[in-house]
Scaffold this motif. Structure first.
Motif, mmCIF file in Angstrom:
data_model
loop_
_atom_site.group_PDB
_atom_site.id
_atom_site.type_symbol
_atom_site.label_atom_id
_atom_site.label_comp_id
_atom_site.label_asym_id
_atom_site.label_seq_id
_atom_site.Cartn_x
_atom_site.Cartn_y
_atom_site.Cartn_z
ATOM 1 N N THR A 76 0.837 -1.204 0.000
ATOM 2 C CA THR A 76 0.000 0.000 0.000
ATOM 3 C C THR A 76 0.866 1.247 0.000
ATOM 4 N N ALA A 77 1.890 1.289 0.856
ATOM 5 C CA ALA A 77 2.774 2.459 0.897
ATOM 6 C C ALA A 77 3.510 2.633 -0.428
ATOM 7 N N ASP A 78 3.924 1.524 -1.026
ATOM 8 C CA ASP A 78 4.629 1.597 -2.312
ATOM 9 C C ASP A 78 3.701 2.124 -3.408
ATOM 10 N N LEU A 79 2.437 1.682 -3.401
ATOM 11 C CA LEU A 79 1.484 2.154 -4.396
ATOM 12 C C LEU A 79 1.165 3.632 -4.204
ATOM 13 N N ALA A 80 1.117 4.087 -2.954
ATOM 14 C CA ALA A 80 0.865 5.516 -2.699
ATOM 15 C C ALA A 80 1.981 6.368 -3.289
ATOM 16 N N ARG A 81 3.232 5.916 -3.149
ATOM 17 C CA ARG A 81 4.352 6.659 -3.743
ATOM 18 C C ARG A 81 4.263 6.649 -5.265
ATOM 19 N N TYR A 82 3.873 5.498 -5.829
ATOM 20 C CA TYR A 82 3.702 5.428 -7.286
ATOM 21 C C TYR A 82 2.610 6.391 -7.748
ATOM 22 N N LEU A 83 1.510 6.451 -7.001
ATOM 23 C CA LEU A 83 0.411 7.361 -7.349
ATOM 24 C C LEU A 83 0.876 8.801 -7.349
ATOM 25 N N ALA A 84 1.659 9.200 -6.340
ATOM 26 C CA ALA A 84 2.146 10.574 -6.264
ATOM 27 C C ALA A 84 3.077 10.895 -7.426
ATOM 28 N N ALA A 85 3.900 9.917 -7.812
ATOM 29 C CA ALA A 85 4.871 10.166 -8.886
ATOM 30 C C ALA A 85 4.216 10.249 -10.252
ATOM 31 N N HIS A 86 3.022 9.659 -10.425
ATOM 32 C CA HIS A 86 2.394 9.597 -11.745
ATOM 33 C C HIS A 86 1.010 10.244 -11.773
ATOM 34 N N ALA A 87 0.691 11.024 -10.748
ATOM 35 C CA ALA A 87 -0.676 11.558 -10.624
ATOM 36 C C ALA A 87 -1.067 12.474 -11.769
ATOM 37 N N SER A 88 -0.109 13.087 -12.421
ATOM 38 C CA SER A 88 -0.434 14.022 -13.500
ATOM 39 C C SER A 88 -0.719 13.326 -14.825
ATOM 40 N N GLN A 89 -0.476 12.017 -14.912
ATOM 41 C CA GLN A 89 -0.714 11.284 -16.156
ATOM 42 C C GLN A 89 -2.205 11.046 -16.368
ATOM 43 N N ASP A 90 -2.531 10.545 -17.546
ATOM 44 C CA ASP A 90 -3.908 10.180 -17.832
ATOM 45 C C ASP A 90 -4.389 9.169 -16.793
ATOM 46 N N PRO A 91 -5.589 9.347 -16.230
ATOM 47 C CA PRO A 91 -6.058 8.436 -15.172
ATOM 48 C C PRO A 91 -6.052 6.964 -15.580
ATOM 49 N N GLY A 92 -6.395 6.669 -16.820
ATOM 50 C CA GLY A 92 -6.372 5.277 -17.253
ATOM 51 C C GLY A 92 -4.984 4.677 -17.182
ATOM 52 N N LEU A 93 -3.962 5.461 -17.580
ATOM 53 C CA LEU A 93 -2.590 4.969 -17.508
ATOM 54 C C LEU A 93 -2.155 4.774 -16.065
ATOM 55 N N VAL A 94 -2.619 5.652 -15.170
ATOM 56 C CA VAL A 94 -2.252 5.536 -13.763
ATOM 57 C C VAL A 94 -2.841 4.254 -13.164
ATOM 58 N N VAL A 95 -4.107 3.967 -13.476
ATOM 59 C CA VAL A 95 -4.734 2.744 -12.961
ATOM 60 C C VAL A 95 -3.973 1.514 -13.446
ATOM 61 N N ASP A 96 -3.674 1.462 -14.729
ATOM 62 C CA ASP A 96 -2.938 0.311 -15.268
ATOM 63 C C ASP A 96 -1.562 0.186 -14.620
ATOM 64 N N GLY A 97 -0.901 1.326 -14.410
ATOM 65 C CA GLY A 97 0.419 1.296 -13.790
ATOM 66 C C GLY A 97 0.374 0.807 -12.354
ATOM 67 N N LEU A 98 -0.638 1.213 -11.605
ATOM 68 C CA LEU A 98 -0.769 0.742 -10.221
ATOM 69 C C LEU A 98 -0.937 -0.776 -10.171
ATOM 70 N N ILE A 99 -1.752 -1.314 -11.068
ATOM 71 C CA ILE A 99 -1.967 -2.774 -11.073
ATOM 72 C C ILE A 99 -0.680 -3.497 -11.460
ATOM 73 N N ARG A 100 0.011 -3.003 -12.471
ATOM 74 C CA ARG A 100 1.272 -3.652 -12.872
ATOM 75 C C ARG A 100 2.310 -3.552 -11.766
#
Length: 743
Positions: A695-719
């Motif tokens: 969860t903490a790792d995903l939160a950091r990923y979300l912060a680093a990619h929050a400006s991207q297209d939401p669809g790309l962010v969702v796919d990136g979080l799952i990967r």
């Protein structure tokens, strides 16, 4: 045939690197697997220290399959298997095909720009169960050296067609003292035989020839269990395989008809096996004396005479290995002609264990293509089933799609292919070349261009349900051993295919129901960017109760909801639809009231299933959100300028626990750029990993990619959470980002 992978790295480079690694690490055997990235498969390129047929079932493996080398590549780590017990616990499929005592290590080959594959090393059974830190360092360093060799290759390494077998040690130079050693052996009152690692006789003295009852020239270059009918039984070959893989001394007693008992002692090392042969005590009387001088030519057996029991082996076998047969032991037997070799038996066990793990029809087809075709050196596969009087192809490999289109849907009584006749009679058919096929089916060879075929009926409870066709690009005779094993294997494929077809039918029904209950599209809302994903589990029923929804209440107000119904079946999917309907009916009320009313609906349904849920009321005009949860993971929150992390929510029980539950609410200010990631627990419950750390790792990923297209962010979080892509549970995700509203 030389593997393409061998040619690409230069003659001898990979061979030398592997042989050096085996010697430096003290291993008894080793191999290098090369990664075929497009096919996501590992191919055994080069091996040493074990016979080629031992490695045959593992010459090609899907990266997703459960084996030490695939785990090493997938997880980028050293895998250590200390014993056969560890192998049985962690890798039961591999243990079924290698029931011997040994230690094993698998390490990834990390190249400059890619992972090249994996290094596999085996140690004798005498190796300590724990690998020291120093030893682990030697193994990983060896893997890096081999990867460097592959990096330096002028042509990139490619997947090999078949593994290349190399010696661990160099050939021993000729020495004049060898003649004296041979004379010394000839004078001993016992037989001496040398086998190479492939089991072939490279040397035997005249006493051994006399004891075995055959001329030395007719034995050299052969395998004993193939050239001596009374040794043609799984017992003899299994003892040999135990010695060559475990590197344990092995001893056993067997009968040479009509009445001569012989004791074999096998002493292995890296270059082969030394075999000592002496007369043994019969079960019902004193043992015969050691043989006298061998007659000329060493052919006639020495006469039987009363004597003493032969001495015990000089090196006692460790616990768990084969031991000498006591008086009364069951002899190896005369060995019926055509008896299956023990390697084929273990290969069948390995494939049977693999087939039990298949779930869908696609899994069965992939397994047959990836493991059964290489095991029998086949090039093509067609699986067909009887459906309404026609042959419907359920899977294929190695055929042009146009050929498959022509074969699909043929009537059962067609004379274009033997498949219909095989289905009708339940009797397998084998064709060694096109001429043999053309005698019964003149048009068949012209369709596919194949050169040999095995048509295997798939029979369930005496009822033929389909046909498995293995085909070859070259003429090929089928031995009695291969026909027997293929026929047995067809029965296992039939059982697996029948289960898989039933699974697919139930899955399609349940998955169709679930997809019908999920929203077809999400609303477009000014000031809010939305993306959602639903991914079924990659294993098992592939259907569950995970759901999400976004409900427009008015032009500036929406409700977002995500939840998870307990279970993975049709009942879970149906209840999910009822929960969504209940939430829709009350959307717009305060979040705690929406959950309370939904909870009462569950009580009225009298279901035993529980539901986790998170409901969010979003007021874009005021820039405010109100949330309430019922046993659901809190969303990930990122706000510009603030540390990311899970949004703190007051805990509450799951829906369905108690009819009178109350739910706490949490207020959140939605400043522009605020991003919320709502998810079900399948995202963070990764086997062997800490959910809090993920969860903490995903939160950091979300912060680093929050400006991207939401669809790309969702796919990136799952990967990011599931690097292997094989989810063990359903995953639903809903990503919401507040945007500045334009006037």
């Amino acid at each position: 045939m030389t593997p393409r992978g061998e040619e690409s790295v230069g003659t001898g480079r990979l061979d030398t690197a592997l042989a050096d690694t085996v010697r430096r690490t003290g291993a008894s055997a080793g191999g290098v697997y090369l990664l075929d990235e497009p096919a996501q498969a590992l191919h055994l390129a080069v091996m040493c220290g074990v016979p080629a047929e031992v490695a045959l079932p593992w010459s090609r493996m899907a990266v997703a399959a459960p084996f030490p080398v695939t785990d090493a590549v997938r997880e980028d780590r050293l895998v250590w298997v200390a014993s056969q017990d560890d192998m049985a616990r962690a890798y039961p499929r591999a243990a079924a095909g290698l029931p011997y005592r040994f230690a094993l290590a698998a390490a990834p080959l990390p190249g400059r720009a890619r992972c090249w594959g994996a290094l596999l090393l085996l140690w004798p059974a005498s190796h300590p169960e724990a690998a020291t830190r120093r030893e682990q360092g030697h193994i990983t360093a060896a893997a890096r050296r081999i990867a460097h060799t592959l990096d330096q290759a002028p042509v990139p390494a490619a997947a090999p067609t078949r593994p290349r077998l190399i010696p661990v040690t160099a050939d021993r130079a000729a020495d004049p003292s060898h003649h004296a050693a041979a004379d010394y052996v000839e004078r001993l009152p016992e037989g001496a035989v040398a086998l190479d690692l492939e089991g072939r006789i490279t040397f035997l003295d005249s006493t051994a020839a006399a004891l075995l009852g055959r001329e030395a020239d007719r034995l050299r270059g052969t395998r004993p269990w193939q050239s001596l009918p009374w040794l043609d039984a799984p017992l003899a070959e299994d003892h040999y395989r135990t010695a060559v893989i475990s590197r344990d001394p092995v001893a056993f007693t067997t009968l040479r008809p009509p009445d001569t008992y012989l004791r074999f002692e096998l002493h292995p090392d890296a270059s082969g096996i030394s075999v000592r042969i002496t007369r043994a005590t019969p079960p019902d009387g004193p043992g015969p004396a050691p043989p006298g001088p061998a007659p000329a030519g060493g052919y006639a057996p020495a006469p039987t005479a009363p004597g003493t029991t032969p001495p015990a082996p000089s090196t006692p076998a460790p616990a768990g290995t084969a031991t000498p047969a006591p008086p009364g032991a069951v002899p190896a037997g005369a060995g019926a002609p055509g008896a299956a070799q023990v390697g084929r038996l273990y290969q069948l066990l390995h494939l049977a264990a693999a087939l039990t793990e298949t779930v869908a029809v696609r899994d069965v087809v992939d397994l047959v293509a990836q493991q059964i075709l290489p095991a029998f050196d086949a090039d093509g596969l067609v699986l067909s089933a009887a459906d309404a009087g026609r042959l419907r192809i359920t899977g294929h490999h190695g055929y042009d799609p146009q050929v498959i289109d022509r074969l699909d849907g043929l009537p059962l009584d067609t004379d274009l292919t033997p498949a219909g006749d095989v289905l009708a009679t339940g009797v397998p058919s084998f064709f060694a070349d096109p001429a043999e096929m053309a005698r019964g089916y003149p048009r068949a060879p012209k369709i596919s261009g194949k050169q040999a075929w095995a048509f295997l009926p798939l029979v369930i409870s005496g009822r033929p349900v389909g046909c498995c066709i293995l085909s070859y690009d070259h003429p090929r005779p089928f031995t009695a051993d291969e026909r027997a094993v293929l026929t047995s294997l067809a029965g296992l494929i039939a059982q697996a295919l029948d289960r898989a077809r039933l699974y697919d039918a139930v899955h399609d029904l349940a998955h169709g129901l679930q997809q019908a209950l999920l929203p077809r599209s999400l609303p477009t809302v000014a000031g809010l960017r939305i993306a959602a994903r639903y991914l079924p589990a990659s294993h098992g029923m592939n259907v569950g109760g995970d759901f999400y929804d976004v409900i427009r209440i008015d032009p500036t107000t929406v409700a977002a909801v995500i939840g998870d119904v307990q279970g993975h079946n049709v009942a879970a999917a149906a209840l999910m639809g009822q929960v969504r309907t209940a939430i829709h009916a009350t959307a717009g009320a305060a979040p705690d009231q929406v959950l309370a009313r939904t909870n009462r609906v569950l009580a009225d349904l009298e279901t035993d299933l529980l539901v986790s849920c998170l409901y969010m009321h979003i007021d874009l005009a005021r820039g405010r959100a109100v949330l309430a949860g019922a046993g659901h993971p809190p969303p990930l929150l990122h706000q510009p300028g603030r540390p990311p992390g899970p949004l703190p929510l007051d805990p509450a029980p799951l829906l369905g626990v108690d009819v009178d539950l109350s739910f706490a609410v949490t207020d959140l200010l939605l400043t522009p750029g605020t991003t919320l990631a709502l998810y079900t627990d399948g995202l963070i419950e990764v086997p062997g990993a800490d959910p809090d750390r993920i969860t903490a790792d995903l939160a950091r990923y979300l912060a680093a990619h929050a400006s991207q297209d939401p669809g790309l962010v969702v796919d990136g979080l799952i990967r990011h959470a599931w690097r292997s892509g094989r989810y063990t549970d359903d995953i639903a995700m809903l990503l919401l980002r507040a945007e500045p509203q334009t006037s």
